[in-house]
Design an enzyme around this catalytic site. Structure first.
Site, mmCIF file in Angstrom:
data_model
loop_
_atom_site.group_PDB
_atom_site.id
_atom_site.type_symbol
_atom_site.label_atom_id
_atom_site.label_comp_id
_atom_site.label_asym_id
_atom_site.label_seq_id
_atom_site.Cartn_x
_atom_site.Cartn_y
_atom_site.Cartn_z
ATOM 1 C CB SER B 213 -0.917 -0.012 1.216
ATOM 2 O OG SER B 213 -0.142 -0.159 2.378
ATOM 3 C CB ALA B 215 2.186 6.927 3.131
ATOM 4 C CB SER B 218 3.181 6.105 7.847
ATOM 5 O OG SER B 218 3.099 5.545 6.551
ATOM 6 C CB THR B 222 5.986 -1.192 1.086
ATOM 7 O OG1 THR B 222 6.321 -1.486 2.444
ATOM 8 C CG2 THR B 222 6.867 -2.008 0.170
ATOM 9 C CG ASP B 275 -5.937 0.475 15.682
ATOM 10 O OD1 ASP B 275 -6.114 0.312 14.465
ATOM 11 O OD2 ASP B 275 -4.986 1.100 16.173
ATOM 12 C CB SER B 283 -8.506 -5.423 7.121
ATOM 13 O OG SER B 283 -7.654 -4.654 6.325
#
Lengths: 511, 511
Positions: B213, B215, B218, B222, B275, B283
């Site tokens: 994915s 960002a 963040s 990657t 979360d 997911s």
């Protein structure tokens, strides 16, 4: 919200306010061009929550990014939705300052609730405060409603939520030591007992300052019905004068900011179509406490097409209302009632007003079921008074000797005058296709016919029912008549009624 | 939704489509004038859900009513948000047909979940199908996420949700019997092990088609990091050719519609900042199953500023991943890892790419912690292969003898060529105010500095860390260096870093 950074002082930026005229209901929305330097430097994107400040006022808005080539907003402009515009008190071209909002501390409690935790009084207070201040996005509100739905709130939490809602709005007070009120949890077409009960209770000398709502999903609310007879949008001062003079009133509650948190949450509950006992109880009782009531009768109709489906559930809900009431200082008495078919004959503001008038005026054609229900509930209201033993007998006497009708007229005069409800320009009957016995009346779908016919926006629109369950009808005999102000609405209601069929179910008699 | 009526055939109405260019993210929005006859005759109001049809395509959109005097849309026009426009495939002036939408049957299940009930496989299937079809409003989505948060889903429900998500997207398949994969649950700055692990595993001959994915919160994902080295937006055919030739790839997953339900729900989870272990597991595993993986290593870093705060929780989550994996046909191995400080030196796309290259090229300055973490995880991936006993030893050999670096270059060439990552135009050091020992590095706030500096939008932006925990620094010695492309962004990042202080906490040594 841990991902929203605190912002250095240099990072705020100004744009010219622009009113776009978009009604986004209760979420303030900000529209900014994708090329706008603020979007870029602040890293704002669609759905970012943005703090918008003007002259010491600040709101949090949800951002919708706009593609520049469509020219909706320029690079230096901050487009604002109607709510955002109103809350900021903005004028065209004002310089608004945009920045990242401070973290909303109460979201920690929201997340705790989502994770199945319990919320204490302080947590509820903080959540409700942030809700009223407009700090929650629609997503937050929806998450809160979902987390509280069903059995999501225990008894103590409902008490805390009720108290927090009361604390966040204005609160009325009255001279009387005892202030009575009544409320129906809704869902039953034509159940318009309020004007009759208020007239009876006020005639007996009880203080009953009744605030009612307009229709939301039904073809008429009590405020809509009363508005066909007398003004209902009154200032708090005017309400006070009416109640001082006549002991009671029947006005629209919307002009009094009682329990604003409830007004916000109830919209979300409606959009989700979720009925949550905890939120229902907090919603009703917070409004009653804020209105300064001390003693409240709650009408809980149950039936296969009512809100509550079983007698057991109705009784359990009644005890819940009474228990929470005790904790917030209200004497609550729940009355479980038959909700198996619509009440009265007319459905729609003016048509329901006519039923109410017929009962008050003791007209021979007055619907008996509406009269009986009103007397049952009035009896319980009167019994709050220490001098009343047999409330039913006292209520009947007040209605039958004309005191209720006289009081009702006096209240209307005090509110601004009594007028005759309007009559619809067009009517059209829907007839029985076969002879037989009326086996069932579909409360919910009949309500839709009345709405398609134009109720409540057109106060004269709606429908009049001619048959009750168990009655025998001949083929071709009218089952109900649709009332409408325009041909289009009449056709629309008729099309729906004929497409659906069996709104009034006639079964061939077998003998 | 029982309040939304089915609609007679005569009641549909047409308006001219108009593109307004408003990005409302994943909710389709319709803008209609308050004076528009459709609004009036259908009783639509702001927040009504409206069915919009064009050429056999139909979507459900949320209505925003627009005040006519602002001229945003005319009476005969239906303004459409970008998503609505795209989904309908509309052209300017097309006649769209508006009507009340059919009731959404799966909302019954949503309400059951809100009320604390359990959902079986069929209920989950129907909910996920309606989510993917865009039938849920943002309020519905938020309510679903809230109802499933925390412990809202039990083991069986997570399995059902995972399967339903896989069923609603495309699914890749590969020639190989065994397809390996790795995933980190995230939250740890600089933890860029994926490119190294893929190179090692592919060099050993394992099939590892890695989709990554970009960002979201963040400074780099990657896919962003890899994009500074090689193209990552590849067609499914191109991905297939890369994997056939080199056993592995490292591409952006966005161009492959794996688990579209997850893409929708994850946005809501992010907006709510919630979360939920159940949703996290569903997911991740739905994406892995849809990608055709058979064997997956899950990296679960834990630490005071990581997603998971305690070793216990990390281990429990690991067992949850493994258990659900078994039920959906995936061999999952969870690896609990140290998440107490950032990994590597550079944070931001290009700066993290440089760290990755340094490890692969066995450069003397390569960050040892990144190398060690990559080897640990690669070892577990290699151990899926029946011929590997000591995965760690095999991984180390492949990295140290240059096979991993050779494979990485070959993969990049197959993806479209290997290039050097960009360097930022401006850099500025942030220095220690006093001498002492580095006691703590604030993972989250360092990430914000990198983002304020322009990462990931400017791939060269970010920061480079010079000190690790436990190291001794002199006063005035640089703790980290900010990299930026513009003076404004550099100033912004510096302002934040100095306002916050102690992003790298230096404690005076006492001896």
């Amino acid at each position: 919200m841990s991902t929203i950074p605190a912002v250095p002082a240099t990072a705020t930026t100004q744009l010219r306010a622009r009113r776009l005229g978009i009604d986004t209901r209760q979420e303030a929305v900000l529209y900014m061009s994708r090329d706008c330097p603020v979007c870029r430097s602040e890293g704002f994107e669609t759905q970012s929550r943005v703090k918008v400040a003007l002259n010491g006022q600040a709101i949090i808005a949800t951002l919708n990014v706009v593609e520049p080539r469509f020219g909706l907003v320029g690079d230096g402009e901050a487009g604002l939705s109607e709510l955002a515009w109103r809350r900021l008190g903005a004028s065209e071209g004002d310089l608004v300052t945009l920045s990242h909002p401070e973290p909303i501390a109460s979201l920690t409690y929201l997340r705790r609730k989502m994770s199945g935790g319990r919320l204490g009084p302080r947590a509820m207070d903080e959540i409700v405060r942030d809700v009223v201040a407009g700090r929650y996005s629609e997503l937050h509100l929806s998450a809160f409603v979902a987390a509280c739905a069903g059995g999501g709130l225990d008894f103590d939490e409902v008490v805390s939520l009720t108290r927090a809602m009361v604390a966040q709005g204005s609160r009325l007070s009255w001279g009387a030591r005892q202030v009575v009120d009544k409320h129906c949890i809704g869902g039953l077409l034509g159940n318009r007992t309020t004007p009759i009960i208020v007239a009876i209770a006020a005639a007996h000398g009880l203080t009953i300052p009744k605030t009612s709502s307009r229709a939301i999903t039904s073809p008429a609310g009590t405020a809509d019905v009363m508005e066909t007879l007398t003004p209902v949008t009154l200032s708090v001062d005017h309400i006070r004068r009416v109640v001082e003079r006549e002991n009671g009133c029947i006005v629209w509650g919307g002009s009094v900011a009682l329990s604003p948190a409830d007004d916000i949450l109830i919209r979300i509950e409606r959009a989700l179509d979720v009925d949550s006992p905890g939120q229902l109880v907090a919603s009703v009782l917070s409004k009653k406490a804020a209105a300064g009531s001390t003693s409240v009768v709650i009408d809980i109709p149950w039936g296969p097409r009512a809100k509550i489906w079983s007698l057991d559930d109705a009784e359990r809900l009644g005890r819940f209302f009474e228990g929470v009431g005790r904790m917030v200082g209200l004497d609550v008495r729940a009355v479980v009632s038959d909700g198996s078919q619509p009440v009265g004959r007319g459905f729609g503001p003016a048509l329901e007003a006519l039923d109410v008038l017929a009962v008050l005026q003791r007209a021979p054609e007055a619907p008996a079921d509406l009269r009986e229900r009103a007397l049952d509930l009035a009896a319980r209201v009167l019994e709050f008074s220490p001098d009343v033993r047999d409330g039913r007998e006292v209520a009947r006497a007040i209605l039958d000797d004309g005191r209720a009708w006289a009081k009702f007229q006096a209240i209307c005069v005090a509110q601004g005058g009594l007028r005759a409800p309007p009559r619809a320009r067009l009517t059209h009957p829907v007839v029985a296709r076969q002879a037989g016995v009326v086996a069932d009346l579909d409360n919910r779908r009949l309500a839709r016919v009345a709405k398609f016919a134009g109720a409540p926006a057109n106060p004269a629109a709606g429908l009049v029912l001619h048959a009750r369950r168990g009655e025998v009808v001949a083929a071709g005999e009218p089952l109900f008549t649709i009332h409408a102000e325009s041909r289009g609405e009449l056709d629309y209601a008729l099309a729906y009624a004929s497409a659906e069929g069996d709104l009034v179910k006639v079964e061939a008699t077998r003998w």
